[in-house]
Scaffold this motif. Structure first.
Motif, PDB file in Angstrom:
ATOM      1  N   ALA A 495       0.779  -1.279   0.031  1.00 34.50           N
ATOM      2  CA  ALA A 495      -0.041  -0.164  -0.090  1.00 34.50           C
ATOM      3  C   ALA A 495       0.978   1.200   0.070  1.00 34.50           C
ATOM      4  N   ALA A 496       2.100   1.105   0.588  1.00 31.77           N
ATOM      5  CA  ALA A 496       2.836   2.506   0.823  1.00 31.77           C
ATOM      6  C   ALA A 496       3.206   2.917  -0.648  1.00 31.77           C
ATOM      7  N   VAL A 497       3.751   1.759  -1.307  1.00 29.51           N
ATOM      8  CA  VAL A 497       4.468   1.942  -2.845  1.00 29.51           C
ATOM      9  C   VAL A 497       3.245   2.495  -3.766  1.00 29.51           C
ATOM     10  N   ALA A 498       1.879   1.721  -3.318  1.00 29.62           N
ATOM     11  CA  ALA A 498       0.543   2.225  -4.080  1.00 29.62           C
ATOM     12  C   ALA A 498       0.532   3.659  -4.090  1.00 29.62           C
ATOM     13  N   MET A 499       0.542   4.063  -2.726  1.00 32.94           N
ATOM     14  CA  MET A 499       0.563   5.463  -2.147  1.00 32.94           C
ATOM     15  C   MET A 499       1.327   6.619  -3.109  1.00 32.94           C
ATOM     16  N   LEU A 500       2.435   6.166  -3.215  1.00 34.73           N
ATOM     17  CA  LEU A 500       3.379   7.110  -3.860  1.00 34.73           C
ATOM     18  C   LEU A 500       3.251   6.989  -5.333  1.00 34.73           C
ATOM     19  N   ALA A 501       2.791   5.815  -5.909  1.00 30.61           N
ATOM     20  CA  ALA A 501       2.522   5.801  -7.162  1.00 30.61           C
ATOM     21  C   ALA A 501       1.326   6.734  -7.727  1.00 30.61           C
ATOM     22  N   PHE A 502       0.045   6.454  -6.706  1.00 27.33           N
ATOM     23  CA  PHE A 502      -1.020   7.291  -6.962  1.00 27.33           C
ATOM     24  C   PHE A 502      -0.699   8.715  -6.744  1.00 27.33           C
ATOM     25  N   GLY A 503       0.024   9.148  -5.912  1.00 29.84           N
ATOM     26  CA  GLY A 503       0.240  10.604  -5.536  1.00 29.84           C
ATOM     27  C   GLY A 503       1.037  11.113  -6.769  1.00 29.84           C
ATOM     28  N   LEU A 504       1.989  10.498  -7.638  1.00 36.15           N
ATOM     29  CA  LEU A 504       2.742  11.097  -8.690  1.00 36.15           C
ATOM     30  C   LEU A 504       1.673  11.207  -9.741  1.00 36.15           C
ATOM     31  N   TYR A 505       0.908  10.273  -9.906  1.00 36.96           N
ATOM     32  CA  TYR A 505      -0.123  10.404 -11.053  1.00 36.96           C
ATOM     33  C   TYR A 505      -1.216  11.305 -10.861  1.00 36.96           C
ATOM     34  N   ALA A 506      -1.525  11.520  -9.581  1.00 37.93           N
ATOM     35  CA  ALA A 506      -2.743  12.494  -9.407  1.00 37.93           C
ATOM     36  C   ALA A 506      -2.395  13.811  -9.790  1.00 37.93           C
ATOM     37  N   LYS A 507      -0.962  14.029  -9.587  1.00 38.95           N
ATOM     38  CA  LYS A 507      -0.519  15.595  -9.875  1.00 38.95           C
ATOM     39  C   LYS A 507      -0.694  15.707 -11.386  1.00 38.95           C
ATOM     40  N   ARG A 508      -0.766  14.728 -11.919  1.00 39.42           N
ATOM     41  CA  ARG A 508      -0.784  15.003 -13.676  1.00 39.42           C
ATOM     42  C   ARG A 508      -2.165  14.850 -14.080  1.00 39.42           C
ATOM     43  N   TYR A 509      -3.268  14.551 -13.239  1.00 41.84           N
ATOM     44  CA  TYR A 509      -4.549  14.143 -13.790  1.00 41.84           C
ATOM     45  C   TYR A 509      -5.233  15.694 -13.690  1.00 41.84           C
ATOM     46  N   LYS A 510      -6.044  15.660 -14.764  1.00 44.63           N
ATOM     47  CA  LYS A 510      -6.898  16.866 -14.924  1.00 44.63           C
ATOM     48  C   LYS A 510      -8.178  16.609 -14.846  1.00 44.63           C
ATOM     49  N   MET A 511      -9.107  17.167 -13.654  1.00 42.63           N
ATOM     50  CA  MET A 511     -10.350  16.913 -13.374  1.00 42.63           C
ATOM     51  C   MET A 511     -11.276  17.226 -14.547  1.00 42.63           C
ATOM     52  N   VAL A 512     -12.435  16.876 -14.581  1.00 47.68           N
ATOM     53  CA  VAL A 512     -13.426  17.341 -15.682  1.00 47.68           C
ATOM     54  C   VAL A 512     -14.769  16.977 -14.908  1.00 47.68           C
ATOM     55  N   ASP A 513     -15.818  17.527 -15.899  1.00 45.97           N
ATOM     56  CA  ASP A 513     -17.093  17.860 -14.998  1.00 45.97           C
ATOM     57  C   ASP A 513     -18.137  17.219 -16.051  1.00 45.97           C
ATOM     58  N   ASN A 514     -18.551  15.673 -15.641  1.00 48.03           N
ATOM     59  CA  ASN A 514     -19.359  15.165 -16.542  1.00 48.03           C
ATOM     60  C   ASN A 514     -21.050  15.140 -15.809  1.00 48.03           C
ATOM     61  N   TYR A 515     -21.282  15.871 -15.116  1.00 49.36           N
ATOM     62  CA  TYR A 515     -22.874  15.968 -14.663  1.00 49.36           C
ATOM     63  C   TYR A 515     -23.694  16.294 -15.949  1.00 49.36           C
ATOM     64  N   ARG A 516     -24.907  15.905 -15.803  1.00 49.45           N
ATOM     65  CA  ARG A 516     -25.758  16.306 -16.830  1.00 49.45           C
ATOM     66  C   ARG A 516     -25.842  17.557 -16.858  1.00 49.45           C
ATOM     67  N   GLN A 517     -26.058  18.365 -17.967  1.00 46.77           N
ATOM     68  CA  GLN A 517     -26.198  19.840 -18.294  1.00 46.77           C
ATOM     69  C   GLN A 517     -27.673  20.492 -18.084  1.00 46.77           C
ATOM     70  N   THR A 518     -28.506  19.443 -18.397  1.00 52.97           N
ATOM     71  CA  THR A 518     -30.114  19.755 -18.249  1.00 52.97           C
ATOM     72  C   THR A 518     -30.774  18.816 -17.365  1.00 52.97           C
ATOM     73  N   ALA A 519     -31.890  19.260 -16.924  1.00 51.03           N
ATOM     74  CA  ALA A 519     -32.945  18.501 -16.353  1.00 51.03           C
ATOM     75  C   ALA A 519     -33.678  17.477 -16.868  1.00 51.03           C
ATOM     76  N   ILE A 520     -33.995  16.110 -16.439  1.00 53.11           N
ATOM     77  CA  ILE A 520     -34.652  15.165 -16.956  1.00 53.11           C
ATOM     78  C   ILE A 520     -35.850  15.230 -16.212  1.00 53.11           C
ATOM     79  N   PRO A 521     -37.323  15.166 -16.750  1.00 54.64           N
ATOM     80  CA  PRO A 521     -38.323  14.901 -16.051  1.00 54.64           C
ATOM     81  C   PRO A 521     -38.366  13.512 -15.072  1.00 54.64           C
ATOM     82  N   ALA A 522     -38.945  13.741 -13.860  1.00 54.44           N
ATOM     83  CA  ALA A 522     -39.187  12.347 -13.310  1.00 54.44           C
ATOM     84  C   ALA A 522     -40.217  11.721 -13.924  1.00 54.44           C
ATOM     85  N   LYS A 523     -40.270  10.395 -13.995  1.00 50.14           N
ATOM     86  CA  LYS A 523     -41.325   9.605 -14.618  1.00 50.14           C
ATOM     87  C   LYS A 523     -42.822   9.766 -14.215  1.00 50.14           C
ATOM     88  N   ALA A 524     -43.698   9.848 -14.810  1.00 51.39           N
ATOM     89  CA  ALA A 524     -45.079  10.293 -14.478  1.00 51.39           C
ATOM     90  C   ALA A 524     -45.699   9.141 -14.007  1.00 51.39           C
TER      91      ALA A 524
END
Length: 524
Positions: A495-524
């Motif tokens: 896990a310690a090795v994984a933490m180091l690898a994760f932290g290094l990769y996380a610095k290069r990762y660019k977050m995105v926003d993929n939530y829906r843009q518009t509302a979808i009506p609830a089912k009638a």
């Protein structure tokens, strides 16, 4: 404007959320209720035909094989929901399969084949709905109220642990005092209640329809990238993918030596890993054949899969609290009325305390000091805390191996460290997986998130199988510590090795926003 559209336009909490939260609380009680008594039941009852010196190892093998199944079947559930039936229908019908599995556990308490069939049905039902419920929560939000999604995902994870707490506390008592039929029957009734509650909210949910066949889907873009030729150029990415195919075939060839579960999971990991690397190497060749948006969507998925791969060591540590840690607790001093399996109740209790503490105290305090607790930073720290937990559990094992009397209360410290890591990794990962997934891949990405737990438990089976080798056992003996303690420190280092690898990769990762843009009506 529909009521659902008006509701989301004002940014209010969706009214259908309580049904999903209540369903999850009952379902998690049922799952953890049976899961947390599984290892003690196997050792004390179902596997009595196995020599006592082999029984604990076999029980751990069965437990982690079951967990592998639970977190493998999300692939099937995500695919069925995304392509054919939608999330609601898939969740509902697989919940009925889930109920049937619980019934088998209660009925076949003395039949190995019948009991294992029940475990298979639970793995199929629980695993199939696992990525969909969290993704279904995300579907109830759009851009106007997405700021409330984090709160709901935390509520979602809180109710999981609310159900788990009471299940962990009560089911070991029911197993001891009333027997397996009652102890496994109660979780079955809770799963039936979960199914009914989920059905009651059917007309209030936002139903995102399954995606039609997409000529620019992830698999089709990846296939194009791997097979496309360029003038005067080779196809190195395809050759890399072939390496994965050859490795997968070798894994299946090794079934007699490794066992089917290890072989099949290893084959899947090799195909995914080398196929993804090969696709990334040649992804630009898909441009012009597929829209740029589809190509960038595949690139986003590949980047997410790297994050998921680096999280797998955390789950190899986390899930052993219900196997390795229980076995250790059996050898520790404790009150006569206290059952070792009940120690697991400490985990959900701490989660319920830590989630509000983190959101109301810790994260605001870090922000005041200019340290933003981003999703990837939280996950990096969480992996590190899991490593610390296993260092402590290893030190306790050394004390036990030396013949010292060790109180079970000492396990509180590693439980606290592991639970803090869990909150930082698992609760954060649910929101991260949904927010980063392209719209057409929500269910599938959540399935891959759950697959990281399958791979984590695969590491456990591989390590356990490796230490059965006489040469390995001899080398460990030369170190002067027991095989059990060696494994504990090995997982801590992993896990310690994984933490180091994760932290290094996380610095290069660019977050995105993929939530829906518009509302979808609830089912009638």
């Amino acid at each position: 404007m529909s009521s659902a559209e008006t509701q989301t336009a004002t940014g209010k909490m969706p009214r259908q959320i309580p049904y999903i939260i209540a369903n999850e609380g009952c379902e998690r009680f049922s799952f953890y209720g049976m899961r947390n008594i599984l290892t003690p039941f196997l050792i004390s009852t179902l596997l009595l035909m196995i020599p006592i010196d082999q029984r604990t190892g076999e029980a751990k093998h069965v437990f982690h094989t079951f967990v592998i199944g639970v977190y493998f079947f999300p692939l099937l559930g995500g695919w069925l929901a995304d392509r054919f039936f939608g999330k609601y229908n898939t969740i509902f019908w697989l919940s009925l399969v889930y109920c049937a599995g619980h019934a088998c556990l209660a009925i076949f308490e003395n039949s190995v084949n019948g009991f294992y069939f029940g475990l298979f049905l639970i793995a199929f039902g629980s695993g199939g709905i696992k990525p969909l419920v969290a993704s279904f929560v995300g579907d109830q939000f759009d851009q106007t109220n997405k700021h409330k999604a984090k709160l709901v995902f935390d509520m979602f994870y809180w109710i999981i642990n609310f159900g788990s707490f009471f299940a962990s506390l009560l089911m070991p008592i029911f197993l001891r005092d009333y027997g397996p039929s009652i102890a496994f029957g109660i979780p079955g009734l809770m799963m039936l209640a979960a199914t009914v509650v989920f059905w009651m909210g059917a007309k209030k949910y936002v139903h995102v329809p399954p995606a039609p066949p997409n000529p620019d889907s992830f698999t089709r873009v990846a296939r194009t990238a791997l097979l496309a030729r360029v003038d005067g150029g080779s196809r190195p990415g395809l050759y890399v993918a072939y390496v994965g195919v050859i490795g997968a075939l070798y894994a299946f060839y090794s079934i007699p030596e490794w066992g089917f579960v290890i072989s099949a999971c290893t084959a899947l990991v090799l195909l995914l890993a080398f196929g993804s690397i090969g696709t990334a190497m040649q992804l630009e060749r898909a441009r012009g054949i597929h829209p740029d948006e589809a190509v960038e969507g595949v690139r986003a998925v590949l980047r997410i899969l790297v994050i998921f791969a680096l999280v797998t060591p955390f789950f190899s540590l986390f899930d052993q609290k219900a196997s390795t840690w229980i076995v250790q607790a059996n050898t520790m001093e404790k009150p006569s009325w206290f059952l070792p399996a009940q120690m697991q109740a400490l985990n959900p209790m701490l989660v319920m305390l830590l989630i509000p503490f983190n959101n109301l105290v810790l994260y605001p305090m870090l922000n005041r000091f200019g340290l933003e607790a981003t999703a990837l930073r939280r996950m990096t720290a969480g992996i590190g805390f899991s490593s610390l937990a296993w260092i402590v559990i290893g030190l306790l094992q050394l004390a036990l191996d030396s013949g010292n009397a060790v109180s079970i209360m000492w396990q509180i410290l590693p439980y606290a460290l592991l639970t803090f890591g869990e909150v930082l990794v698992s609760a954060t990962g649910l929101e991260f997986a949904y927010s980063q997934a392209p719209v057409s891949m929500k269910g599938a990405i959540m399935s891959f998130w759950n697959l990281s737990t399958t791979v984590g438990n695969l590491w456990v089976l591989i390590v356990n199988r490796s230490v059965m080798n006489e040469g390995v056992i001899g080398k460990i003996a030369e170190s002067g510590i027991s095989v059990t303690a060696f494994q504990m420190f090995f997982f801590a280092a992993f896990a310690a090795v994984a933490m180091l690898a994760f932290g290094l990769y996380a610095k290069r990762y660019k977050m995105v926003d993929n939530y829906r843009q518009t509302a979808i009506p609830a089912k009638a």
